[in-house]
Design an enzyme around this catalytic site. Structure first.
Site, mmCIF file in Angstrom:
data_model
loop_
_atom_site.group_PDB
_atom_site.id
_atom_site.type_symbol
_atom_site.label_atom_id
_atom_site.label_comp_id
_atom_site.label_asym_id
_atom_site.label_seq_id
_atom_site.Cartn_x
_atom_site.Cartn_y
_atom_site.Cartn_z
ATOM 1 N N VAL A 152 0.748 -1.243 -0.186
ATOM 2 C CA VAL A 152 0.080 0.335 -0.190
ATOM 3 C C VAL A 152 0.860 0.878 0.128
ATOM 4 O O VAL A 152 0.581 2.779 -0.641
ATOM 5 C CB VAL A 152 -1.331 -0.191 1.211
ATOM 6 C CG1 VAL A 152 -1.940 1.587 1.248
ATOM 7 C CG2 VAL A 152 -2.254 -1.081 1.615
ATOM 8 N N TYR A 153 2.074 0.858 1.207
ATOM 9 C CA TYR A 153 2.432 1.814 0.959
ATOM 10 C C TYR A 153 3.334 2.825 -0.669
ATOM 11 O O TYR A 153 3.440 3.308 -1.114
ATOM 12 C CB TYR A 153 3.415 2.154 1.901
ATOM 13 C CG TYR A 153 4.612 3.225 2.325
ATOM 14 C CD1 TYR A 153 4.607 4.742 3.228
ATOM 15 C CD2 TYR A 153 6.065 3.600 2.159
ATOM 16 C CE1 TYR A 153 5.717 5.394 3.015
ATOM 17 C CE2 TYR A 153 7.414 4.247 2.263
ATOM 18 C CZ TYR A 153 6.894 5.419 2.523
ATOM 19 O OH TYR A 153 7.655 6.563 2.887
ATOM 20 N N ALA A 154 4.457 1.609 -0.868
ATOM 21 C CA ALA A 154 4.661 1.374 -1.992
ATOM 22 C C ALA A 154 3.988 1.925 -3.208
ATOM 23 O O ALA A 154 4.609 2.698 -4.268
ATOM 24 C CB ALA A 154 5.429 0.014 -2.307
#
Length: 242
Positions: A152-154
């Site tokens: 999700v962050y990436a």
């Protein structure tokens, strides 16, 4: 330190801690006045007390759309102009996607992507009118590598990497430089979600960066001759691949 930013006005989001704080303090040391934007009013006041009148505290909840929209008017009210904007505020969701909380995903994508886009959208007309400006966005090494432990962050940083590169092409003709910093893991509150054993191992191996290291790169980008844009700097600890 040479006061290479003397007379300049900068604004930094997420300025009360981590990379935002280190970036703000580096620019203050270089002679800039810095509008430090954060939700933490007490922390901002403490920084004003520490650094003096060059710190212009601005309490905004960037996740509140109405409050977020006041960013540029409030900057101009306090400082009268804006030369440098560091879109730094962000959050982190790591781990397996199946374990992620949907509300946390929404919040992170809103802050890491939507808020950055809205903030840059809002400051651009002022910079275009003045014919000059610098915009730096805090991205991540995760924007360049499909990091399996933080999908999700990436994904949010991949989106921002595209945003930075496309906006840069639209506005360079107006004298505005747009670039991003893409650090590997930095010792900040964003690492709080890391598994304890992974964080301890990274510390022992020397595979973490300090926020001050990233701030040095921000200052390097800002102090290049106007004819040079540092489009993106990927920085990682030398022992990152251990």
């Amino acid at each position: 330190m040479a006061r290479e930013l003397e007379g300049r006005v900068a604004a930094v989001t997420g300025a009360a801690s981590g990379i935002g704080l280190a970036s703000s303090e580096a620019m203050l040391a270089a002679g800039a006045r810095v509008v430090m934007v954060d939700r933490d009013a007490a922390a901002l006041q403490a920084l004003r007390n520490k650094h003096g009148e060059a710190v212009l505290p601005l309490v905004i909840d960037l996740l509140d759309p109405a409050d977020c929209a006041t960013l540029l008017p409030k900057i101009l009210e306090q400082a009268g102009r804006l030369d440098i904007f560091h879109a730094n505020a962000g959050s982190y969701v790591g781990g397996d996607l199946i374990d992620a909380d949907s509300a946390a995903i929404d919040r992170m994508l809103n802050l890491n992507v939507n808020v950055v886009m809205k903030n840059v959208h809002d400051v651009l007309p002022h910079m275009i009118e003045r014919g000059s400006g610098d915009i730096i966005v805090t991205s991540s090494l995760a924007a360049h590598f499909p990091t399996p432990w933080e999908p999700v962050y990436a994904a949010s940083k991949w989106a921002i990497n595209c945003f930075v590169q496309t906006v840069r092409r639209q506005v360079f003709r107006h004298g505005i430089r747009v670039g991003s910093i893409s650090p590997g893991p930095v010792v900040t509150a964003l690492l709080a979600d890391w598994p304890a054993e992974k964080l301890q191992q990274a510390r022992e191996q020397g595979s973490l960066l300090e926020a001050a290291d990233v701030a040095e790169v921000v200052l390097f980008m800002l102090t290049r001759p106007r004819g040079m844009t540092i489009r993106d700097v990927v920085m990682l600890p030398t022992n990152f691949d251990l």
